[in-house]
Write a protein that holds these residues in place. Structure first.
Motif, PDB file in Angstrom:
ATOM      1  N   ARG A 153      40.051  20.642  47.150  1.00  0.00           N
ATOM      2  CA  ARG A 153      40.729  20.028  45.946  1.00  0.00           C
ATOM      3  C   ARG A 153      41.669  21.341  45.190  1.00  0.00           C
ATOM      4  NH1 ARG A 153      35.859  19.554  41.482  1.00  0.00           N
ATOM      5  NH2 ARG A 153      35.058  21.595  41.475  1.00  0.00           N
ATOM      6  N   PHE A 159      50.626  19.939  46.127  1.00  0.00           N
ATOM      7  CA  PHE A 159      51.859  19.793  46.748  1.00  0.00           C
ATOM      8  C   PHE A 159      52.582  18.626  47.105  1.00  0.00           C
ATOM      9  CE2 PHE A 159      49.773  23.984  47.405  1.00  0.00           C
ATOM     10  CZ  PHE A 159      50.832  24.775  47.436  1.00  0.00           C
ATOM     11  N   LEU A 197      47.571  33.838  49.412  1.00  0.00           N
ATOM     12  CA  LEU A 197      48.472  32.678  49.821  1.00  0.00           C
ATOM     13  C   LEU A 197      48.998  32.575  51.051  1.00  0.00           C
ATOM     14  CD1 LEU A 197      49.736  30.072  48.723  1.00  0.00           C
ATOM     15  CD2 LEU A 197      51.585  31.669  47.640  1.00  0.00           C
ATOM     16  N   ALA A 253      55.998  24.706  40.568  1.00  0.00           N
ATOM     17  CA  ALA A 253      54.533  24.950  40.978  1.00  0.00           C
ATOM     18  C   ALA A 253      53.777  24.379  39.978  1.00  0.00           C
ATOM     19  CB  ALA A 253      54.542  26.339  41.292  1.00  0.00           C
TER      20      ALA A 253
HETATM   21  N1  ACO Z   1      39.993  19.005  40.377  1.00  0.00           N
HETATM   22  C1  ACO Z   1      38.785  19.484  39.844  1.00  0.00           C
HETATM   23  N2  ACO Z   1      38.482  20.640  39.583  1.00  0.00           N
HETATM   24  C2  ACO Z   1      39.103  21.607  40.275  1.00  0.00           C
HETATM   25  C3  ACO Z   1      40.221  21.257  41.117  1.00  0.00           C
HETATM   26  C4  ACO Z   1      40.670  19.973  41.130  1.00  0.00           C
HETATM   27  N3  ACO Z   1      41.661  19.488  41.970  1.00  0.00           N
HETATM   28  N4  ACO Z   1      40.499  22.441  41.767  1.00  0.00           N
HETATM   29  C5  ACO Z   1      39.903  23.438  41.141  1.00  0.00           C
HETATM   30  N5  ACO Z   1      38.808  22.866  40.491  1.00  0.00           N
HETATM   31  C6  ACO Z   1      37.795  23.405  39.757  1.00  0.00           C
HETATM   32  C7  ACO Z   1      37.539  24.907  40.494  1.00  0.00           C
HETATM   33  O1  ACO Z   1      36.438  24.510  41.391  1.00  0.00           O
HETATM   34  C8  ACO Z   1      36.943  25.614  39.452  1.00  0.00           C
HETATM   35  O2  ACO Z   1      35.567  25.023  38.936  1.00  0.00           O
HETATM   36  P1  ACO Z   1      34.381  26.242  38.726  1.00  0.00           P
HETATM   37  O3  ACO Z   1      35.020  26.916  37.221  1.00  0.00           O
HETATM   38  O4  ACO Z   1      33.161  25.388  38.480  1.00  0.00           O
HETATM   39  O5  ACO Z   1      34.162  27.201  39.835  1.00  0.00           O
HETATM   40  C9  ACO Z   1      37.629  25.374  38.193  1.00  0.00           C
HETATM   41  O6  ACO Z   1      38.235  24.232  38.339  1.00  0.00           O
HETATM   42  C10 ACO Z   1      38.689  26.366  37.783  1.00  0.00           C
HETATM   43  O7  ACO Z   1      39.396  26.758  38.988  1.00  0.00           O
HETATM   44  P2  ACO Z   1      40.608  27.581  39.075  1.00  0.00           P
HETATM   45  O8  ACO Z   1      41.065  28.047  40.459  1.00  0.00           O
HETATM   46  O9  ACO Z   1      40.274  28.966  38.252  1.00  0.00           O
HETATM   47  O10 ACO Z   1      41.658  27.016  38.028  1.00  0.00           O
HETATM   48  P3  ACO Z   1      43.083  27.337  37.259  1.00  0.00           P
HETATM   49  O11 ACO Z   1      43.341  27.236  35.942  1.00  0.00           O
HETATM   50  O12 ACO Z   1      43.684  28.775  37.679  1.00  0.00           O
HETATM   51  O13 ACO Z   1      43.953  26.361  37.969  1.00  0.00           O
HETATM   52  C11 ACO Z   1      45.871  26.048  39.736  1.00  0.00           C
HETATM   53  C12 ACO Z   1      44.369  26.108  39.446  1.00  0.00           C
HETATM   54  C13 ACO Z   1      46.266  24.915  39.470  1.00  0.00           C
HETATM   55  C14 ACO Z   1      45.786  26.081  41.482  1.00  0.00           C
HETATM   56  C15 ACO Z   1      46.453  27.525  39.316  1.00  0.00           C
HETATM   57  O14 ACO Z   1      45.854  28.753  39.425  1.00  0.00           O
HETATM   58  C16 ACO Z   1      47.809  27.458  39.689  1.00  0.00           C
HETATM   59  O15 ACO Z   1      48.651  26.806  39.836  1.00  0.00           O
HETATM   60  N6  ACO Z   1      48.021  28.575  40.405  1.00  0.00           N
HETATM   61  C17 ACO Z   1      49.380  28.827  41.079  1.00  0.00           C
HETATM   62  C18 ACO Z   1      49.631  28.336  42.218  1.00  0.00           C
HETATM   63  C19 ACO Z   1      51.241  28.790  42.586  1.00  0.00           C
HETATM   64  O16 ACO Z   1      52.099  28.880  41.848  1.00  0.00           O
HETATM   65  N7  ACO Z   1      51.537  28.580  43.774  1.00  0.00           N
HETATM   66  C20 ACO Z   1      53.112  29.067  43.801  1.00  0.00           C
HETATM   67  C21 ACO Z   1      53.387  29.403  45.149  1.00  0.00           C
HETATM   68  S1  ACO Z   1      52.769  28.149  46.136  1.00  0.00           S
HETATM   69  C22 ACO Z   1      53.650  28.874  47.869  1.00  0.00           C
HETATM   70  O17 ACO Z   1      54.225  29.701  47.856  1.00  0.00           O
HETATM   71  C23 ACO Z   1      53.375  27.826  48.942  1.00  0.00           C
END
Ligand code: ACO
Length: 324
Positions: A153, A159, A197, A253
């Protein structure tokens, strides 16, 4: 003698099937609220069975050629940015060349993940400047739905699939008010961050395609810094102030990344084109998809200065400044 790379046309294509957060939450342990709050995403498009990256790229290319009022036979170079090729080889660019019926010049793929479109533009610009290409089709096309782990998740909600394209030419556009084309490009990479990544498969290492893996919160931190710095460097290289730029078209993103970068550079909210809510992250396709959206709805007009910026796996990142 150096030529300029003028922007003749832009086009895009999204597969018909829309997958909303609510629909996704029926099969993945997530919620519409979590996805919207953390990312701004509400839906994504998913390619139909049998519809490959080459099909999406071809359709975007046809739209861009129509916008440029040009025929495919005039194209002498195709540069495709993708990390989801139809096959390991031949390149998906050559498949699009065949679909378009182009029989001259060259076609190849560029792999810089989400920064791919900026990399491809940078190469196309250099080829035109050095006289190695006259009319260049630059495409970003992806089917990321095929490399997602639908049980993870933390990544699968982020994506989507899609494609966008741009026709660059050493001959200026005849559109009223058309600008000077590509003013500058800036590309960088840093291979130390591979483990944050990546896709955990490949022909040489595992003989499988693999699935996308990401440490999202760490990618987030790096992205905000490098995106801001690359825009500043790109503008500075041609003595243009960030405050002189009309529009910012970032890689789509996460809405929170867009806002953090905008805050760092003191951009107005209305200057930043955001399509992440509807397209999600389409990797190399996200910039041309967002650019085409803002051109079609009349926000970006001929003669406007537009900054494109992207960050992706590698890490790779960069920016391109256009006088559209
Ligand atoms: N639904 C519900 N809960 C979720 C989900 C979901 N889809 N995904 C993660 N969580 C939970 C996690 O398990 C975690 O729970 P925990 O605290 O109990 O362990 C909690 O949410 C927080 O997780 P984080 O990963 O710390 O959440 P964050 O606020 O960082 O958000 C996200 C995650 C959206 C992925 C963010 O970090 C992000 O957008 N990062 C950048 C991604 C990006 O920009 N990629 C660009 C390049 S992509 C490429 O090159 C292919």
């Amino acid at each position: 003698m150096t030529s300029k790379a003028f922007i003749r046309g832009v086009g895009s294509y999204l597969p018909a099937r829309v997958l909303t957060n609510e629909q996704l939450a029926k099969t993945v342990d997530t919620s519409d609220e979590w996805i919207r709050e953390r990312t701004g995403i509400t839906q994504r498009h998913i390619a139909a069975e049998g519809q490959n990256t080459s099909d999406l790229g071809y359709r975007a290319a046809v739209e861009a050629l129509a916008d440029a009022n040009m025929d495919a036979s005039e194209i002498d170079l195709i540069v495709l940015a993708t990390s989801t090729p139809d096959l390991t080889f031949p390149s998906t660019a050559t498949m699009i060349q065949e679909l378009l019926g182009v029989r001259s010049g060259a076609a190849f793929d560029v792999q810089a993940v989400c920064a791919g479109f900026v990399y491809a533009l940078s190469i196309a610009d250099a080829m035109i400047q050095t006289g190695k290409g006259k009319n260049v089709l630059v495409i970003g096309a992806e089917t990321f739905s095929r490399i997602l782990d639908w049980n993870d998740r933390g990544t699968c909600v982020l994506f989507g699939d899609g494609a966008g394209a741009m026709v660059l030419s050493s001959t200026p556009s005849t559109d009223k008010g058309a600008g000077e084309g590509i003013l500058n490009t800036f590309i960088r990479s840093d291979g130390r961050h591979k483990d944050l990544l990546y896709v955990d498969g490949g022909p040489s290492s595992t003989q499988t395609v693999g699935k996308l893996r990401m440490v999202g919160n760490q990618v987030f931190r790096h992205a905000v810094k490098e995106l801001s710095d690359s825009m500043v460097q790109c503008a500075k290289g041609v003595n243009i102030e960030i405050s002189d730029i009309d529009w910012f078209v970032p890689h789509q993103a996460n809405q929170r990344i867009l806002e953090a970068v905008a805050k760092r550079l003191d951009l107005r909210r209305g200057q930043v084109v955001s399509t992440v809510a509807y397209h999600a992250n389409t990797s190399a396709a996200s910039i041309p998809l967002a650019l085409d959206t803002a051109i079609r709805d009349g926000r970006i007009k001929r003669g406007h200065k537009v900054m494109l910026e992207a960050f992706g796996g590698g890490f790779t990142w960069g920016a391109a400044l256009l006088d559209y």
